[in-house]
Structure formats: C-alpha cells, structure tokens
Enzyme design. Structure first.
Site, PDB file in Angstrom:
ATOM      1  N   CYS A 149      39.265  53.996  89.653  1.00 20.03           N
ATOM      2  CA  CYS A 149      40.570  54.621  89.869  1.00 20.03           C
ATOM      3  C   CYS A 149      40.331  55.981  90.525  1.00 20.03           C
ATOM      4  O   CYS A 149      39.198  56.288  90.904  1.00 20.03           O
ATOM      5  CB  CYS A 149      41.372  54.734  88.570  1.00 20.03           C
ATOM      6  SG  CYS A 149      40.705  55.889  87.350  1.00 20.03           S
ATOM      7  N   ARG A 177      42.710  55.258  83.989  1.00 23.47           N
ATOM      8  CA  ARG A 177      42.785  53.799  84.115  1.00 23.47           C
ATOM      9  C   ARG A 177      41.438  53.098  84.088  1.00 23.47           C
ATOM     10  O   ARG A 177      41.253  52.128  83.332  1.00 23.47           O
ATOM     11  CB  ARG A 177      43.538  53.433  85.405  1.00 23.47           C
ATOM     12  CG  ARG A 177      44.984  53.892  85.379  1.00 23.47           C
ATOM     13  CD  ARG A 177      45.634  53.786  86.741  1.00 23.47           C
ATOM     14  NE  ARG A 177      45.062  54.765  87.672  1.00 23.47           N
ATOM     15  CZ  ARG A 177      45.356  54.831  88.964  1.00 23.47           C
ATOM     16  NH1 ARG A 177      46.202  53.953  89.484  1.00 23.47           N
ATOM     17  NH2 ARG A 177      44.818  55.752  89.737  1.00 23.47           N
ATOM     18  N   ASP A 180      49.035  55.119  87.715  1.00 21.96           N
ATOM     19  CA  ASP A 180      48.303  56.217  87.087  1.00 21.96           C
ATOM     20  C   ASP A 180      49.183  56.870  86.015  1.00 21.96           C
ATOM     21  O   ASP A 180      50.259  57.373  86.325  1.00 21.96           O
ATOM     22  CB  ASP A 180      47.920  57.246  88.156  1.00 21.96           C
ATOM     23  CG  ASP A 180      46.902  58.253  87.667  1.00 21.96           C
ATOM     24  OD1 ASP A 180      46.708  58.363  86.433  1.00 21.96           O
ATOM     25  OD2 ASP A 180      46.296  58.928  88.513  1.00 21.96           O
TER      26      ASP A 180
END
Length: 158
Positions: free
Chosen positions: A13, A19, A130
C-alpha cells in the site's frame, strides 16, 4: 503447487502502516490456521518513503488485536529485489498498481505477478480504501476486505 515448493506474496500500500500490514497479518494467520505456513514467504511494503521504519498504525493494531491477530511489522519500501523474488505483489488501489507497474518496468527479470488484492474479493470490492484519515470502523472494513480477499487468494491454485 508442487510438493515442497515455497510461494511468496508481498502486500503493498502507500505507507505500509495501514492496509498492507493488515493484509500481511491476516494472510499469515490464514496460512498458519491451514498449516501451510512453511509453503509461503509473506511480507508487506510501501510504494512511498513516508513511513519507513514505523510500526503499523495504532488503530490497525487495535483492530487486529480485537480479532486475535498480532502485528509486528516495521514499514519498508518496495525494492527492485522484491520484483525479482516474490511470485505475487498484491496492492490495494489503482494508485499503488500504477506505481508498482512503473517500478517493475525498470527491473530486469520481473517475475512477480502484480495485481489488486481486491481482484480476489468474492463481494467484488476491487479497491481497499486507505483508512488513514478515517476511524476505527474504516480499519474494520479494511480487515474484513483483507480476510475475504486473502482467503480467496489462498484457495486459488498456485
């Protein structure tokens, strides 16, 4: 997968504190529960340099503890080596995918298959948003998406 063959997956990520460490921890738990942890090399990384050296976001850690999963990852950036040594690089959104494809074009012998983790979601939620600017509920959503996607990824033939 041939007997004794080790497969590898790198979850990616933007900052490697929300994440991707959640996806990494979820996948580690799944392979451990299935007793196939010795058949997988698992890690996570960032496309950016923003958070290198930092632990996962405390809200993500709180969410994972609630589900009985520990996280002990320290953020790092994707390296050229990663493209040559991982079988799969699974990322969270289109921006990650673009950055990874661009970086992979600069690597000789890129062996990694670069995909969105959400491509494995049975509920067809392609993007894992996100949660950094969100709240605990957003981290829970990321966790749930990662569980669905990682289960489906693990079940597919490799």
């Amino acid at each position: 997968m041939a007997a004794g063959e080790v497969k590898s997956v790198l979850f990616v990520c933007l900052g490697n504190i929300c994440r991707s460490p959640i996806a990494e921890a979820v996948f580690r738990k799944l392979v451990t529960d299935e007793k196939v942890e010795n058949k997988w090399r698992i890690d996570s990384a960032a496309t950016s340099t923003y958070e290198i050296g930092n632990p996962p976001d405390y809200r993500g850690q709180t969410c994972m503890k609630k589900h009985g999963i520990t996280m002990n990852h320290i953020a790092r950036q994707v390296t050229k080596d990663d493209f040559q040594t991982f079988d799969y690089i699974l990322c969270m959104d289109e921006s990650n995918l673009r950055d990874l494809k661009r970086k992979s074009n600069q690597v000789k012998d890129c062996k990694a298959k670069i995909e969105l983790l959400g491509a494995y979601d049975p509920q067809k939620q392609l993007i894992i948003e996100d949660p950094y600017y969100g709240n605990e509920k957003d981290f829970e959503t990321v966790y749930e998406q990662c569980v669905r996607c990682c289960k489906a990824f693990l079940e597919k033939p490799h």
